[in-house]
Scaffold this motif. Structure first.
Motif, mmCIF file in Angstrom:
data_model
loop_
_atom_site.group_PDB
_atom_site.id
_atom_site.type_symbol
_atom_site.label_atom_id
_atom_site.label_comp_id
_atom_site.label_asym_id
_atom_site.label_seq_id
_atom_site.Cartn_x
_atom_site.Cartn_y
_atom_site.Cartn_z
ATOM 1 N N SER A 1 0.539 -1.349 0.058
ATOM 2 C CA SER A 1 0.087 0.002 -0.089
ATOM 3 C C SER A 1 0.819 1.433 0.194
ATOM 4 C CB SER A 1 -1.096 -0.003 1.244
ATOM 5 O OG SER A 1 -1.742 -1.088 1.323
ATOM 6 N N GLY A 2 1.888 1.371 -0.422
ATOM 7 C CA GLY A 2 2.863 2.311 -0.573
ATOM 8 C C GLY A 2 3.463 2.988 0.764
ATOM 9 N N ALA A 3 3.450 1.925 1.902
ATOM 10 C CA ALA A 3 3.817 2.089 3.075
ATOM 11 C C ALA A 3 5.149 2.829 3.424
ATOM 12 C CB ALA A 3 3.723 0.725 4.048
ATOM 13 N N PRO A 4 6.227 2.296 2.591
ATOM 14 C CA PRO A 4 7.516 2.848 2.652
ATOM 15 C C PRO A 4 7.556 4.461 2.650
ATOM 16 C CG PRO A 4 7.703 1.022 1.527
ATOM 17 C CD PRO A 4 6.194 1.292 1.499
ATOM 18 N N ALA A 5 6.738 4.932 1.767
ATOM 19 C CA ALA A 5 6.785 6.587 1.321
ATOM 20 C C ALA A 5 5.869 7.020 2.723
ATOM 21 C CB ALA A 5 5.986 6.798 0.177
#
Ligand SMILES: *Cc1c(COP(=O)(O)O)cnc(C)c1O
Length: 352
Positions: free
Chosen positions: A96-100
């Motif tokens: 879900s794009g968590a690193p960003a």
């Protein structure tokens, strides 16, 4: 048409596995406490077992593999760091794009072969210190590789990447959601695979068949910091021993049986490869994940829908790519049923 038994053969993922009776009984009888206070003896036991299984000092129970990976990123990196990952990595595609959002890091994606990187690729992507460039903060590897079709890193490659990262002072995190499948397929002990990374996440909730849970393993000081980040993300669970108890059963009883899943995947792959219109090299299927492509003009979404009507569930993971995963709740005969269903929908005769 349904499967002859009328039963659904669910090959979408090994996450669909239901807990065993022994796991349910373990949940019922687990000795419990408040794990945020560190007082759940069943969680503590699972964490000790997990650390020992991977040869790490400590481990942390997290609700999901995604949280395990993201807590690892948060613990290893600083905002603005660049994290090296393979272009088909779970961390890149499916979190879900968590690193960003969570860690504020950038992902530097490198294309692998079947999802696997080489040491040379990683070496070439590591940044030299410069005011213009983001510092390389972490290397993430995935073993087995999910979108790579359950592919497994040769130990020598992991060791080479580990050595170059160490020389550059960059930590390595292993997304080992299916590390025990990797160990079984290569005959390399899980501890030797884990030794190539500073931290390792693995899932109890995949083919190990526990209902919930993953473990982040690593050095004691790292896990102590990770524990705080787990709390920050809302992953501090109270009487979590009800989840740890089936996880203990999973580690004790479900690891060795993964070879059945591998044999079933081979059987499935060999059957599928014989169907005109299916593009698949069964020799590349090493563990419990089978990914095949359809020759044009077939589309994965339509074939998957038709299969579902026949009681065979699979996942479309690309316009012409279908994934099937074996696990404890399917058996050898189901592989033949699935192959026959695919053959029927591709217009071929059913295999005799
Ligand atoms: C399943 C999986 C995860 C974690 O998934 P959750 O659904 O969050 O538990 C992470 N990495 C890989 C490679 C996976 O297959």
């Amino acid at each position: 048409m349904r499967t002859d038994s009328g039963r659904v053969i669910d090959l979408r993922s090994d996450t669909v596995t239901l807990p065993t009776e022994e796991m349910r009984e373990a949940m019922r009888t687990a000795v419990l406490g408040d794990d945020v206070f560190g007082e759940d003896p069943t969680v503590n036991r699972l964490e000790e077992m997990a650390a020992a299984k991977l040869g790490k000092e400590a481990a942390l129970l997290v609700p999901s593999g995604t949280m395990g990976n993201q807590v690892a990123l948060l613990t290893h990196t600083r905002r603005g760091d660049e994290v090296i990952v393979e272009a088909d990595a779970h961390i890149f595609h499916y979190e879900s794009g968590a690193p960003a959002v969570v860690s504020g890091v950038m992902l530097r994606t490198l294309p692998g072969r079947d999802g696997l990187l080489t040491a040379d690729q990683v070496e070439a992507a590591v940044r030299s210190p410069d005011v213009h460039t983001p510092p390389t903060g972490l290397v993430c590897l995935e073993n087995t590789h999910n979108r790579g079709g359950g592919s497994v890193y040769p130990l020598a490659t992991l060791q080479a990447i580990s050595a170059l990262a160490l020389a550059r002072g960059i930590p390595v995190h292993l997304d080992g959601a299916r590390i025990f499948n990797a160990a079984l397929a290569t005959g390399v002990p899980a501890t030797a695979i884990a030794a190539c990374a500073d931290s390792v996440m693995f899932c109890l909730s995949k083919a190990l068949s526990a209902p919930v849970g993953s473990l982040l393993c690593g050095p004691a000081a790292f896990i102590a910091r990770a524990r705080r980040f787990r709390k920050m993300l809302g992953g501090g669970m109270r009487q979590a021993g009800v989840l740890a108890a089936p996880g203990i059963v999973a580690l004790e009883k479900m690891v060795d049986r993964l070879e059945v899943d591998h044999a079933n995947a081979k059987r499935l792959a060999e059957g599928l490869a014989g169907i005109p219109g299916v593009l698949l090299d069964p020799a590349r299927v090493q563990t419990n994940i089978v990914i095949f492509r359809l020759a044009p003009p077939r589309t994965a979404a339509l074939v998957v829908r038709a299969l579902a009507a026949d009681g065979v569930r699979a996942l479309a993971i690309g316009p012409a790519a279908i994934r099937m995963v074996t696990h404890k709740d399917v058996e050898a005969a189901d592989m033949d049923t699935a192959v026959a269903a695919v053959a029927q929908h591709l217009g071929a005769d059913r295999p005799a």
